[in-house]
Write a protein that holds these residues in place. Structure first.
Motif, PDB file in Angstrom:
ATOM      1  N   MET A   1       0.878  -1.326   0.020  1.00 22.52           N
ATOM      2  CA  MET A   1       0.206   0.027  -0.030  1.00 22.52           C
ATOM      3  C   MET A   1       0.675   1.129  -0.096  1.00 22.52           C
ATOM      4  O   MET A   1       0.294   2.370  -0.496  1.00 22.52           O
ATOM      5  N   ARG A   2       2.061   1.060   0.458  1.00 22.83           N
ATOM      6  CA  ARG A   2       2.802   2.196   0.693  1.00 22.83           C
ATOM      7  C   ARG A   2       3.483   2.576  -0.709  1.00 22.83           C
ATOM      8  O   ARG A   2       3.975   3.889  -1.021  1.00 22.83           O
ATOM      9  N   THR A   3       3.206   2.112  -1.846  1.00 20.85           N
ATOM     10  CA  THR A   3       3.617   2.172  -3.077  1.00 20.85           C
ATOM     11  C   THR A   3       2.542   3.309  -3.683  1.00 20.85           C
ATOM     12  O   THR A   3       2.855   3.895  -4.682  1.00 20.85           O
ATOM     13  N   ALA A   4       1.394   3.516  -3.078  1.00 22.79           N
ATOM     14  CA  ALA A   4       0.198   4.233  -3.404  1.00 22.79           C
ATOM     15  C   ALA A   4      -0.061   5.362  -2.567  1.00 22.79           C
ATOM     16  O   ALA A   4      -0.387   6.471  -2.761  1.00 22.79           O
ATOM     17  N   SER A   5       0.499   5.148  -1.116  1.00 21.60           N
ATOM     18  CA  SER A   5       0.134   6.193  -0.167  1.00 21.60           C
ATOM     19  C   SER A   5       1.343   6.243   1.027  1.00 21.60           C
ATOM     20  O   SER A   5       1.588   5.101   1.340  1.00 21.60           O
ATOM     21  N   ALA A   6       2.067   7.258   1.158  1.00 19.38           N
ATOM     22  CA  ALA A   6       2.804   7.199   2.269  1.00 19.38           C
ATOM     23  C   ALA A   6       2.271   7.250   3.651  1.00 19.38           C
ATOM     24  O   ALA A   6       2.982   7.273   4.684  1.00 19.38           O
ATOM     25  N   ARG A   7       0.988   7.533   3.684  1.00 25.58           N
ATOM     26  CA  ARG A   7       0.329   7.858   4.719  1.00 25.58           C
ATOM     27  C   ARG A   7      -0.401   6.364   5.452  1.00 25.58           C
ATOM     28  O   ARG A   7      -1.390   6.455   6.027  1.00 25.58           O
ATOM     29  N   VAL A   8       0.509   5.386   5.351  1.00 19.74           N
ATOM     30  CA  VAL A   8      -0.278   4.079   5.608  1.00 19.74           C
ATOM     31  C   VAL A   8       0.593   3.544   6.938  1.00 19.74           C
ATOM     32  O   VAL A   8       1.487   3.430   7.062  1.00 19.74           O
ATOM     33  N   ILE A   9      -0.390   3.066   7.956  1.00 18.81           N
ATOM     34  CA  ILE A   9       0.302   2.487   9.115  1.00 18.81           C
ATOM     35  C   ILE A   9      -0.206   1.031   9.317  1.00 18.81           C
ATOM     36  O   ILE A   9      -1.385   1.081   9.322  1.00 18.81           O
ATOM     37  N   GLY A  10       0.611   0.137   9.725  1.00 17.58           N
ATOM     38  CA  GLY A  10       0.155  -1.308   9.694  1.00 17.58           C
ATOM     39  C   GLY A  10      -0.112  -1.535  11.392  1.00 17.58           C
ATOM     40  O   GLY A  10       0.869  -1.123  11.944  1.00 17.58           O
ATOM     41  N   ILE A  11      -1.154  -2.028  11.648  1.00 20.05           N
ATOM     42  CA  ILE A  11      -1.342  -2.285  13.000  1.00 20.05           C
ATOM     43  C   ILE A  11      -1.846  -3.721  13.374  1.00 20.05           C
ATOM     44  O   ILE A  11      -2.580  -4.446  12.637  1.00 20.05           O
ATOM     45  N   CYS A  12      -1.447  -4.198  14.619  1.00 22.70           N
ATOM     46  CA  CYS A  12      -1.738  -5.740  14.999  1.00 22.70           C
ATOM     47  C   CYS A  12      -1.653  -5.711  16.320  1.00 22.70           C
ATOM     48  O   CYS A  12      -0.632  -4.992  16.968  1.00 22.70           O
ATOM     49  N   ASP A  13      -2.474  -6.445  17.079  1.00 27.79           N
ATOM     50  CA  ASP A  13      -2.543  -6.381  18.528  1.00 27.79           C
ATOM     51  C   ASP A  13      -1.702  -7.734  19.014  1.00 27.79           C
ATOM     52  O   ASP A  13      -1.439  -7.898  20.384  1.00 27.79           O
ATOM     53  N   THR A  14      -0.851  -8.450  17.920  1.00 27.70           N
ATOM     54  CA  THR A  14      -0.174  -9.595  18.559  1.00 27.70           C
ATOM     55  C   THR A  14       1.259  -8.975  19.635  1.00 27.70           C
ATOM     56  O   THR A  14       1.399  -9.641  20.777  1.00 27.70           O
ATOM     57  N   PRO A  15       1.920  -7.722  19.254  1.00 29.03           N
ATOM     58  CA  PRO A  15       2.882  -7.678  20.254  1.00 29.03           C
ATOM     59  C   PRO A  15       2.284  -6.958  21.435  1.00 29.03           C
ATOM     60  O   PRO A  15       2.942  -7.334  22.561  1.00 29.03           O
ATOM     61  N   THR A  16       1.323  -6.268  21.642  1.00 30.44           N
ATOM     62  CA  THR A  16       0.826  -5.674  23.061  1.00 30.44           C
ATOM     63  C   THR A  16       0.318  -6.854  23.444  1.00 30.44           C
ATOM     64  O   THR A  16       0.426  -6.866  24.943  1.00 30.44           O
ATOM     65  N   GLU A  17      -0.132  -7.656  23.107  1.00 31.86           N
ATOM     66  CA  GLU A  17      -0.715  -9.017  23.905  1.00 31.86           C
ATOM     67  C   GLU A  17       0.374  -9.955  24.564  1.00 31.86           C
ATOM     68  O   GLU A  17       0.398  -9.996  25.772  1.00 31.86           O
ATOM     69  N   LEU A  18       1.855  -9.812  23.807  1.00 31.54           N
ATOM     70  CA  LEU A  18       2.771 -10.377  24.431  1.00 31.54           C
ATOM     71  C   LEU A  18       3.258  -9.735  25.462  1.00 31.54           C
ATOM     72  O   LEU A  18       3.647  -9.891  26.721  1.00 31.54           O
ATOM     73  N   PHE A  19       3.305  -8.155  25.218  1.00 28.10           N
ATOM     74  CA  PHE A  19       3.796  -7.191  25.995  1.00 28.10           C
ATOM     75  C   PHE A  19       3.044  -7.354  27.545  1.00 28.10           C
ATOM     76  O   PHE A  19       3.580  -7.806  28.648  1.00 28.10           O
ATOM     77  N   GLU A  20       1.651  -7.457  27.396  1.00 29.71           N
ATOM     78  CA  GLU A  20       0.785  -7.499  28.454  1.00 29.71           C
ATOM     79  C   GLU A  20       0.941  -9.071  29.218  1.00 29.71           C
ATOM     80  O   GLU A  20       1.188  -8.902  30.765  1.00 29.71           O
ATOM     81  N   ASP A  21       1.089 -10.135  28.735  1.00 32.30           N
ATOM     82  CA  ASP A  21       1.185 -11.316  29.225  1.00 32.30           C
ATOM     83  C   ASP A  21       2.838 -11.367  29.806  1.00 32.30           C
ATOM     84  O   ASP A  21       2.894 -12.013  31.025  1.00 32.30           O
ATOM     85  N   ALA A  22       3.731 -10.659  29.293  1.00 35.04           N
ATOM     86  CA  ALA A  22       4.984 -10.897  29.898  1.00 35.04           C
ATOM     87  C   ALA A  22       5.072  -9.957  31.303  1.00 35.04           C
ATOM     88  O   ALA A  22       5.633 -10.346  32.048  1.00 35.04           O
TER      89      ALA A  22
END
Length: 460
Positions: A176-197
């Protein structure tokens, strides 16, 4: 503020709407669009109810908890919902005038997920929708439509931030960044690991800094700092606390002790591919098949006259969450209900990103963004998943530096596979697709990749 959602018929949309409308954001409208208008009408009704006043939500939530055998908890009264929920018949109607556009689509629906996962199994590889051959097929089919959406958003709402949830998040965001520079990818996998740790360490997650690096669905937690002190040393020699980090039995404490990193659960597929494959084969059902069955029941229930839409929906979410990775790990029982979360969950991380940009908050959030030299082993244009400072300028990655020698080869190989997959999907080249899939660590062979590409078709 207007917020748009492309893929508004997705099952997580009501959760997202609930989080946004009960926040302190000045939201006037949340516009939903989906190619499946019939399904959008159903999900839109659930979302609208969840955006209603809190008094309409508390009793259904309590009943849903009881239905699942969860001890009823005291839920703090949120602010009154704000912002009307509108359902749109076109992308233009949905996106025009939006400040933020969420993208979350599934090309081909759950039927294609089931097809991809069962195809991978027939070739002796675990079937998982974002990893291996199934993840490749999902990316190949999804990248073209998502790039076209990015182009349309850039034309109709050039100042909007695009928050991409669409899997595989890393590859889709890179394309998507080939079409727009204002794209941010988001996922809750890291924050779930953070909370569990943090929970295993006995420290409050909101007082911690989490040193994390990787790609989407291939990441490692390197350290947890609380009050300026590194904390992970307290886990390495405590097998029970190490096991408690993961809701399912994925990694042996001895492996984690030797690695001195906490991997996200998706690393399991690369670390123990034979075990994952055998567990799915023994279960005679992929995760996609289980989700398709569960989601079918959900929509049947939501179509019933006078149905308690919110209670049915919340019950679905908890049931779905409890079975996460149960099949692949070989666990005999679903996961226990998680304690109330401060930071994990799609709705919470989505809200955190929008708030950080809108209020210029300088929040630190793990996101998929352009590398820009952040991880020296990778290219500047590679999309990586790292902690970012998020403010009105968007998301800027925090320096990660050299990664651990033990995981560098896997990280580099998967990123090379991702680059090739993005190129193949943009070019719609079958030969390039086979070359890309051959670089996937779970495939690793051009002849096998050729057979998989043929059996996974159509890819676009």
């Amino acid at each position: 503020m207007k917020i748009a959602v492309i893929g508004g018929a997705g099952v997580r949309t009501p959760l997202l709407v609930n989080g946004l409308t009960h926040s302190d954001l000045p939201i006037d409208e949340i516009a939903l669009y989906d190619a499946d208008q019939e399904r959008l009408a159903i999900i839109g009704r659930v979302a609208a109810q969840m955006a209603a006043r809190p008094s309409t939500l508390r009793e259904p939530q309590r009943r849903a908890e009881q239905h699942l055998g969860v001890t009823a908890s005291e839920h703090p009264e949120p602010a009154e919902g704000r912002g009307r929920v509108t359902m749109c018949r076109s992308v233009a109607e949905c996106v025009r005038g939006a400040e933020f556009v969420f993208t979350s689509i599934r090309v081909g629906g759950l039927a294609r997920r089931v097809h991809d996962e069962t195809t991978a199994l027939r070739h002796g590889i675990v079937g998982q929708e974002t990893v291996g051959p199934a993840g490749f097929a999902m990316a190949a089919r999804t990248i073209g439509p998502m790039v076209r959406y990015a182009q349309e958003i850039d034309r109709l709402a050039p100042d909007a931030w695009i928050i991409n949830f669409t899997n595989p998040v890393g590859m889709v965001t890179e394309a998507m960044r080939t079409a727009s520079a204002r794209v941010i990818g988001i996922c809750d996998t890291p924050t779930e690991l953070f909370e569990d740790a943090a929970r295993a360490l006995g420290v409050p997650p909101d007082r911690c800094y989490f040193d994390y690096f990787g790609l989407n669905h291939l990441g490692w937690l390197r350290e947890v700092y609380s009050d300026g002190e590194p904390q992970l040393r307290h886990l390495w020699n405590d097998a029970d606390r190490l096991r408690s980090v993961y809701k399912m039995p994925l990694f042996e404490p001895s492996f984690l002790r030797d690695l001195k990193l906490l991997p996200t659960e998706y690393v399991y597929y690369y670390d123990q591919p034979e075990r994952a494959f055998d567990n799915v084969r023994r279960a005679s059902q992929t995760r996609g098949q289980a989700i398709a069955e569960l989601t079918g029941v959900l929509f049947e229930a939501l179509r019933e006259p006078n149905a308690d839409l919110v209670a049915i929906y919340r019950s679905y979410l908890w049931t779905r969450s409890a079975g996460y990775m149960q099949i692949e790990s070989g666990s005999e029982t679903p996961a226990a209900p998680s304690p109330p979360s401060q930071m994990s969950g799609y709705d919470k991380i989505a809200l955190a990103v929008v708030r950080a940009i809108h209020f210029d908050a300088n929040a630190i959030i793990p996101l998929s963004v352009r590398n820009r030299g952040n991880i020296p082993d990778l290219f500047d244009d590679d999309v990586v998943e790292v902690p970012c400072v998020v403010n009105s300028n968007g998301a800027r990655p925090v320096h990660v530096g050299r990664v651990a020698d033990r995981v560098r080869p896997l990280l580099a190989r998967v990123k090379e596979y991702e680059r090739l997959t993005v190129r193949a999907a943009l070019a719609q080249s079958v030969d390039a697709a086979s070359e890309a899939l051959a670089h996937n660590p779970l495939v690793g062979d051009r002849a096998k990749a050729d057979r998989l590409v043929r059996d996974l078709s159509p890819l676009w």
